[in-house]
Design an enzyme around this catalytic site. Structure first.
Site, PDB file in Angstrom:
ATOM      1  N   PHE A 122      22.066  52.870  18.889  1.00  0.00           N
ATOM      2  CA  PHE A 122      23.103  52.057  20.114  1.00  0.00           C
ATOM      3  C   PHE A 122      22.832  52.725  21.361  1.00  0.00           C
ATOM      4  CE2 PHE A 122      24.847  51.774  16.001  1.00  0.00           C
ATOM      5  CZ  PHE A 122      25.026  50.344  15.905  1.00  0.00           C
ATOM      6  N   LEU A 123      22.020  53.815  21.761  1.00  0.00           N
ATOM      7  CA  LEU A 123      21.747  54.325  23.070  1.00  0.00           C
ATOM      8  C   LEU A 123      21.771  53.409  24.112  1.00  0.00           C
ATOM      9  CD1 LEU A 123      18.748  54.447  23.858  1.00  0.00           C
ATOM     10  CD2 LEU A 123      18.467  56.220  22.279  1.00  0.00           C
ATOM     11  N   ASN A 136      25.476  44.043  19.930  1.00  0.00           N
ATOM     12  CA  ASN A 136      24.743  43.715  21.167  1.00  0.00           C
ATOM     13  C   ASN A 136      25.254  42.128  21.489  1.00  0.00           C
ATOM     14  OD1 ASN A 136      23.641  46.079  21.641  1.00  0.00           O
ATOM     15  ND2 ASN A 136      21.531  45.203  21.317  1.00  0.00           N
ATOM     16  N   CYS A 149      17.025  44.727  25.448  1.00  0.00           N
ATOM     17  CA  CYS A 149      17.840  44.646  23.985  1.00  0.00           C
ATOM     18  C   CYS A 149      18.595  43.074  24.010  1.00  0.00           C
ATOM     19  CB  CYS A 149      18.867  45.785  23.777  1.00  0.00           C
ATOM     20  SG  CYS A 149      17.981  47.314  23.315  1.00  0.00           S
ATOM     21  N   LYS A 165      19.112  47.715  35.402  1.00  0.00           N
ATOM     22  CA  LYS A 165      20.076  48.393  35.566  1.00  0.00           C
ATOM     23  C   LYS A 165      19.765  49.787  36.143  1.00  0.00           C
ATOM     24  CE  LYS A 165      20.999  50.673  31.081  1.00  0.00           C
ATOM     25  NZ  LYS A 165      22.091  50.893  29.987  1.00  0.00           N
ATOM     26  N   LYS A 209      16.780  39.707  23.948  1.00  0.00           N
ATOM     27  CA  LYS A 209      15.890  39.322  22.725  1.00  0.00           C
ATOM     28  C   LYS A 209      16.885  39.432  21.590  1.00  0.00           C
ATOM     29  CE  LYS A 209      14.102  43.840  21.407  1.00  0.00           C
ATOM     30  NZ  LYS A 209      14.768  44.188  20.086  1.00  0.00           N
ATOM     31  N   HIS A 222      31.840  43.305  34.208  1.00  0.00           N
ATOM     32  CA  HIS A 222      31.424  43.051  35.702  1.00  0.00           C
ATOM     33  C   HIS A 222      30.660  42.052  36.037  1.00  0.00           C
ATOM     34  CE1 HIS A 222      32.980  47.266  35.953  1.00  0.00           C
ATOM     35  NE2 HIS A 222      32.282  47.512  34.994  1.00  0.00           N
ATOM     36  N   THR A 282      15.668  47.729  15.844  1.00  0.00           N
ATOM     37  CA  THR A 282      16.520  46.663  15.707  1.00  0.00           C
ATOM     38  C   THR A 282      15.897  45.560  15.073  1.00  0.00           C
ATOM     39  OG1 THR A 282      17.860  47.251  17.709  1.00  0.00           O
ATOM     40  CG2 THR A 282      18.022  44.995  17.040  1.00  0.00           C
TER      41      THR A 282
HETATM   42  N1  NAD Z   1      15.256  50.531  24.613  1.00  0.00           N
HETATM   43  C1  NAD Z   1      16.549  50.631  24.210  1.00  0.00           C
HETATM   44  O1  NAD Z   1      17.442  50.846  25.025  1.00  0.00           O
HETATM   45  C2  NAD Z   1      16.674  50.240  22.793  1.00  0.00           C
HETATM   46  C3  NAD Z   1      18.212  50.707  22.392  1.00  0.00           C
HETATM   47  C4  NAD Z   1      18.543  50.671  21.049  1.00  0.00           C
HETATM   48  C5  NAD Z   1      17.600  49.802  20.057  1.00  0.00           C
HETATM   49  N2  NAD Z   1      16.466  49.584  20.618  1.00  0.00           N
HETATM   50  C6  NAD Z   1      15.280  49.053  19.449  1.00  0.00           C
HETATM   51  O2  NAD Z   1      14.464  50.039  19.250  1.00  0.00           O
HETATM   52  C7  NAD Z   1      13.033  49.593  18.923  1.00  0.00           C
HETATM   53  C8  NAD Z   1      12.216  50.200  19.692  1.00  0.00           C
HETATM   54  O3  NAD Z   1      12.418  49.996  21.155  1.00  0.00           O
HETATM   55  P1  NAD Z   1      11.904  50.570  22.461  1.00  0.00           P
HETATM   56  O4  NAD Z   1      12.569  50.334  23.423  1.00  0.00           O
HETATM   57  O5  NAD Z   1      11.831  52.263  22.153  1.00  0.00           O
HETATM   58  O6  NAD Z   1      10.233  50.052  22.336  1.00  0.00           O
HETATM   59  P2  NAD Z   1       9.096  50.604  23.312  1.00  0.00           P
HETATM   60  O7  NAD Z   1       8.145  49.444  23.401  1.00  0.00           O
HETATM   61  O8  NAD Z   1       9.190  51.541  24.480  1.00  0.00           O
HETATM   62  O9  NAD Z   1       8.240  51.773  22.231  1.00  0.00           O
HETATM   63  C9  NAD Z   1       7.810  51.516  20.952  1.00  0.00           C
HETATM   64  C10 NAD Z   1       6.539  52.253  20.772  1.00  0.00           C
HETATM   65  O10 NAD Z   1       6.000  51.928  19.493  1.00  0.00           O
HETATM   66  C11 NAD Z   1       4.644  52.323  19.497  1.00  0.00           C
HETATM   67  N3  NAD Z   1       3.931  51.756  18.102  1.00  0.00           N
HETATM   68  C12 NAD Z   1       3.859  50.332  17.850  1.00  0.00           C
HETATM   69  N4  NAD Z   1       3.309  50.290  16.719  1.00  0.00           N
HETATM   70  C13 NAD Z   1       3.083  51.495  16.368  1.00  0.00           C
HETATM   71  C14 NAD Z   1       2.554  52.171  15.066  1.00  0.00           C
HETATM   72  N5  NAD Z   1       2.356  51.426  14.085  1.00  0.00           N
HETATM   73  N6  NAD Z   1       2.299  53.544  15.033  1.00  0.00           N
HETATM   74  C15 NAD Z   1       2.869  54.243  15.877  1.00  0.00           C
HETATM   75  N7  NAD Z   1       3.425  53.826  17.204  1.00  0.00           N
HETATM   76  C16 NAD Z   1       3.543  52.350  17.354  1.00  0.00           C
HETATM   77  C17 NAD Z   1       4.137  51.674  20.533  1.00  0.00           C
HETATM   78  O11 NAD Z   1       2.979  52.087  21.162  1.00  0.00           O
HETATM   79  C18 NAD Z   1       5.309  52.070  21.682  1.00  0.00           C
HETATM   80  O12 NAD Z   1       5.017  53.358  22.246  1.00  0.00           O
HETATM   81  C19 NAD Z   1      13.399  48.005  19.299  1.00  0.00           C
HETATM   82  O13 NAD Z   1      13.533  47.396  18.018  1.00  0.00           O
HETATM   83  C20 NAD Z   1      14.500  48.117  20.146  1.00  0.00           C
HETATM   84  O14 NAD Z   1      15.114  46.655  20.105  1.00  0.00           O
HETATM   85  C21 NAD Z   1      16.003  49.798  21.896  1.00  0.00           C
END
Ligand code: NAD
Length: 434
Positions: free
Chosen positions: A152-153, A211, A263, A324, A266, A254, A122
């Site tokens: 969007f998961l 969001n 998400c 959650k 931030k 709710h 994002t």
């Molecule tokens: N978690 C959710 O439910 C969700 C849903 C939709 C969108 N997003 C978005 O997706 C993105 C990722 O979220 P997340 O929750 O998966 O984050 P996370 O922190 O769980 O995972 C990020 C991973 O990226 C790795 N990383 C960072 N820099 C790197 C690089 N240069 N090379 C290789 N690996 C690297 C980290 O070690 C980490 O394992 C964010 O922008 C978030 O806003 C998250």
């Protein structure tokens, strides 16, 4: 089709495993060697229902590989997804893009043949163009496009969300990129998932706007819940009566302790900063964020009041710590704001969570005791606070629970139970908005 996923976190790992399930050949790259080693050994570092089976099946089929080595993987890729974290930047609230830009430089240096770099993280509007600029500067002769494919998961139902999405958004600038992305998502044609193709900027903003809108629904009903408490209305009935209107919809109405997770907090703050940067107002989203902070503070007062005005030296059993159910993610969970406030005033906390305790230990005050069963948490407690609506807490044996406690206060921050039922079991029951 060769797909590389940079970042094997909640989004990268689920997306990578699901693309492999679609039939693509996927390499998930992460800088965290411990995470990659665990994944290569078949150990899933996060709790997400169904993920272990999906990873095992696709690893065994040879379609899903984990590695820390980016160069060779990128050189052979058709599509390289960036799924690294974009946390709030310390001090100013902007989305911190340092991981995205660092990944871009690494990817760009190893591009070979036509490749699409896809932002799945994002990211604020304009990031895809910046990714393009950085990649071009790093490797001027590379043949590539940049696309935006926001995710969007929802944690807890991530696999079904990915496999049966309400929509897929593709922000593209070239037909070549669109063709490749459409091909990757082709298995979704069977279930007729809508694919919305837009420009880069719109795709980036769709994610934040969606969001922020969902967060608005939550803060809206939380604010209404206060009015319910003052007037004697029941927020359940009000939410139902509102939600049955098709224009409004029932979901995300709710009342509870406020939104949390990786998400909404931030992304709302980042959207406010983005608006400021462009000189436009974002008064609704600012209010949404303020209402959310005050809702968490209101929960502390609610618990204090239920305990007769002071939590000092009271033993509180806290059921649920994650933001959650069905996830171990503790990021911005309401418990991180509520529990330290109670501990500060002398409460003794005995906490239980089916999956979140390991994560919670690093983030919550050291004095909190972590119990390995619900019974151990509630035994001798003056009060129970139901913080997260895990299934285990929805069907408590109320008679037994009451008999194990020292007191009879039950504060239900998720409105799981009916007030009449709790009164019948002898609890002093408090919930939100009723
Ligand atoms: N978690 C959710 O439910 C969700 C849903 C939709 C969108 N997003 C978005 O997706 C993105 C990722 O979220 P997340 O929750 O998966 O984050 P996370 O922190 O769980 O995972 C990020 C991973 O990226 C790795 N990383 C960072 N820099 C790197 C690089 N240069 N090379 C290789 N690996 C690297 C980290 O070690 C980490 O394992 C964010 O922008 C978030 O806003 C998250």
């Amino acid at each position: 089709m060769n797909v590389v996923m940079i970042g094997a976190g909640y989004v990268g790992l689920v997306s990578g495993a699901c693309f492999a399930e679609f039939g693509a050949s996927v390499i998930c790259i992460d800088k965290d060697a411990a995470k990659i080693n665990a994944l290569s050994d078949g150990n899933i570092p996060i709790y997400e229902p169904g993920l272990e089976d999906l990873v095992k099946r696709n690893t065994a089929a040879g379609r899903l590989v984990f590695s820390t080595e980016l160069p060779e993987a990128v050189a052979q890729a058709d599509l390289v997804f960036i799924a690294v974290g974009t946390p709030t930047r310390r001090g100013d609230g902007y989305a911190d893009l340092k991981y995205v830009y660092a990944a871009t430089e690494e990817i760009a240096a190893h591009l070979s043949g036509y490749t699409v770099i896809v932002d799945k993280s994002t990211v604020p509007v304009g990031t895809a163009r910046e990714v393009h600029r950085i990649a071009k500067k790093t490797n001027p002769s590379a043949d590539f496009d940049v696309a935006s494919n926001p995710e969007f998961l929802r944690e807890g139902s991530a696999i079904s969300d990915f496999m049966r999405p309400d929509r897929v958004v593709l922000g593209v600038e070239s037909e070549r990129a669109e063709i490749l992305l459409r091909e990757l998502y082709r298995p979704l044609n069977l279930i007729e998932s809508p694919v919305l193709v837009t420009d880069l900027e719109s795709a980036e903003l769709i994610k934040y706007a969606a969001n922020a809108f969902l967060a608005t629904k939550i803060s809206f009903i939380n604010e209404i819940s206060q009015l319910c408490e003052k007037t004697g209305a029941d927020v359940h009935a009000v939410a139902k009566g509102m939600g049955l209107d098709g224009r409004i919809g029932r979901k995300f109405l709710h009342a509870g302790p406020g939104y949390g997770g990786s998400c909404f907090p931030k992304d709302t703050v980042a959207l406010i900063r983005m608006a400021q940067e462009h000189g436009v107002s974002s008064r609704i989203i600012e209010a949404v964020s303020e209402v959310n902070a005050s809702q968490k503070a209101r929960m502390v007062s609610k618990i204090r009041q239920a305990l007769g005005g002071s939590e000092a030296d009271k033993t509180i059993a806290v059921l649920g710590l994650t933001f959650k159910p069905e996830t171990d993610d503790m990021r911005d969970s309401p418990s991180l704001a509520i529990l330290p406030a109670l501990v500060d005033k002398g409460a003794i906390i005995k906490a239980h969570d089916p999956e979140g305790m390991a994560e919670a230990k690093a983030l919550l005050p050291h004095s909190i005791q972590y119990m390995d069963s619900i019974e151990a948490a509630v035994s001798g407690a003056d009060a129970i606070v139901l913080m997260t609506e895990w299934n285990q807490y929805r069907g408590l044996d109320l008679a037994k629970t009451k008999s194990l406690m020292r007191g009879k206060v039950f504060v239900d921050l998720r409105n799981v139970y009916e007030p009449e039922l709790m009164a019948r079991h002898g609890f002093d029951y408090t919930c939100v908005g009723r």
